[in-house]
Design a protein around this motif. Structure first.
Motif, mmCIF file in Angstrom:
data_model
loop_
_atom_site.group_PDB
_atom_site.id
_atom_site.type_symbol
_atom_site.label_atom_id
_atom_site.label_comp_id
_atom_site.label_asym_id
_atom_site.label_seq_id
_atom_site.Cartn_x
_atom_site.Cartn_y
_atom_site.Cartn_z
ATOM 1 N N ASP A 2 0.696 -1.230 0.112
ATOM 2 C CA ASP A 2 -0.113 0.004 0.000
ATOM 3 C C ASP A 2 0.903 1.166 -0.067
ATOM 4 O O ASP A 2 1.858 1.189 0.737
ATOM 5 N N TYR A 3 0.494 2.101 -0.818
ATOM 6 C CA TYR A 3 1.151 3.573 -0.668
ATOM 7 C C TYR A 3 -0.070 4.327 0.056
ATOM 8 O O TYR A 3 -0.995 4.602 -0.703
ATOM 9 N N LYS A 24 4.957 3.982 2.329
ATOM 10 C CA LYS A 24 4.715 2.395 2.015
ATOM 11 C C LYS A 24 4.447 1.395 3.195
ATOM 12 O O LYS A 24 5.066 1.839 4.143
ATOM 13 N N ALA A 25 3.413 0.891 2.910
ATOM 14 C CA ALA A 25 3.066 -0.161 4.133
ATOM 15 C C ALA A 25 2.631 -1.571 3.623
ATOM 16 O O ALA A 25 2.315 -1.588 2.461
ATOM 17 N N LEU A 26 2.644 -2.474 4.406
ATOM 18 C CA LEU A 26 2.159 -3.536 4.036
ATOM 19 C C LEU A 26 0.758 -3.762 3.812
ATOM 20 O O LEU A 26 0.031 -3.315 4.687
ATOM 21 N N GLY A 287 -2.601 2.854 8.575
ATOM 22 C CA GLY A 287 -2.202 1.666 7.697
ATOM 23 C C GLY A 287 -3.031 0.486 8.309
ATOM 24 O O GLY A 287 -3.295 0.613 9.404
ATOM 25 N N ALA A 288 -3.363 -0.427 7.290
ATOM 26 C CA ALA A 288 -4.129 -1.534 7.720
ATOM 27 C C ALA A 288 -3.695 -2.235 8.817
ATOM 28 O O ALA A 288 -4.232 -3.175 9.663
ATOM 29 N N GLN A 289 -2.185 -2.417 9.071
ATOM 30 C CA GLN A 289 -1.535 -3.246 9.865
ATOM 31 C C GLN A 289 -0.760 -2.358 10.869
ATOM 32 O O GLN A 289 -0.001 -2.982 11.591
ATOM 33 N N GLY A 290 -1.374 -1.045 11.046
ATOM 34 C CA GLY A 290 -0.463 -0.285 11.959
ATOM 35 C C GLY A 290 -0.802 -0.273 13.518
ATOM 36 O O GLY A 290 0.352 -0.088 14.327
ATOM 37 N N TYR A 291 -1.510 -1.288 13.939
ATOM 38 C CA TYR A 291 -2.200 -1.428 15.164
ATOM 39 C C TYR A 291 -2.452 -2.774 15.194
ATOM 40 O O TYR A 291 -3.580 -3.100 14.648
#
Length: 311
Positions: A2-3, A24-26, A287-291
């Motif tokens: 993901d951007y 940038k993130a997963l 981000g979808a996986q930030g927490y």
């Protein structure tokens, strides 16, 4: 991959706006769910194998390393056509709303068959299918079930051909646990009632269906409702009030947490209450996986919610 682009409001056509940042993130629904499911841990620990398409580029290597660090095993069963990791652009507004533009890929029954022997499991096991891949995976459903697996499905990305009342009825007749959000259900059954009466409308629809398993209706910041197979009163659970930063992946996190408890024999209500809190916490970080919420944090907040309800 993901951007993430954070802007005050979603731009209009021909606009040019400055983002606060672009990171940038997963991401990806299946990866988000896998990370949330593994992250619960403790008494609800799972082995999660993510069957996916991985390229031969630096981003694919980075994503594999990130997933491994989070405890997710990756089964790279296909290479994308362009041999690189699929990408998405996530535009996040100041209020936490998000717009997603993504590349996609489809896994098929052949991909799964060629890379995985389906054996009778020694522990509770589940084949989880994202909506994007449902139609191509239909032959796998009975094969896994015959071997003693359960099958769950998240309707995110469900193909157009499966977004009709008849196709949805067929779907819930195959699946042991179906996650569907209110927007998808509205589209399928042409529901026009306000959100306040959405649960009652869903109950009316599901009471007429012959479902194989249970159906979980997610309602964003308003929580979720679980409709048991065979009918009966639905289970309603609230979301946790939070300051929303980014709503991306909240539904994925809900399904991941729910599955971690469900596979360990928790009741539908217990699984739903934990999942609603886990999904809410996901929205407090970018981000979808930030927490990623673990079991201890979920139980702590669940206890606090129960105390407030009692008062």
């Amino acid at each position: 991959m993901d951007y993430l682009c954070r802007v005050p409001v979603l731009p209009h056509r021909d606009d040019r706006v400055a983002a606060r940042h672009i990171e940038k993130a997963l991401g990806g629904p299946a990866a988000n769910l896998a990370v949330a499911a593994v992250g619960v841990g403790d008494d609800y620990s799972l082995q999660v194998d993510l069957a996916t398409a991985v390229g031969d580029d630096g981003d694919s290597e980075w994503a594999l390393a990130e997933l491994m660090a989070r405890g997710v095993n990756v089964l790279p069963i296909r290479r994308p056509i362009n041999n690189r990791l699929p990408r998405a652009i996530v535009i996040i507004e100041g209020n936490g709303s998000r717009t997603i533009i993504h590349e996609t890929f489809e896994l098929s029954e052949i991909d799964l068959t060629a890379n995985m022997d389906v054996e009778t499991p020694q522990v509770a096991s589940c084949l989880h299918i994202e909506g994007f891949h449902y139609e191509r995976m239909i032959p796998s459903i009975q094969r896994f079930r015959d071997a003693g697996w359960r099958v769950s499905l998240h309707t995110a990305g469900l193909p157009e051909g499966s977004r009709t009342p008849e196709a949805f009825i067929d779907l819930v007749g195959r699946i042991d646990l179906t996650f569907v959000n209110d927007e998808t259900l509205r589209e399928i059954f042409n529901i026009r009632t306000p959100l306040a009466s959405m649960i009652e409308e869903a109950r009316r629809i599901f009471s007429r269906l012959r479902t194989r398993g249970d159906i979980v209706l997610t309602l964003g910041e308003f929580g979720a409702a679980v409709f048991r197979k065979g009918g009966g009163a639905q289970i309603e659970v609230p979301a946790l009030p939070v300051d929303r930063v980014d709503a991306t992946g909240a539904g994925d996190a809900f399904a991941g947490v729910f599955l971690s408890l469900w596979l360990h024999g928790a009741s539908l209500e217990e699984a739903a209450r934990h999942a609603a809190i886990g999904a809410s916490l996901t929205t407090t970080a970018e981000g979808a996986q930030g927490y990623t919420a673990n079991a201890a944090r979920l139980k702590e907040l669940l206890s606090a919610v129960e105390v407030r309800r009692a008062i």
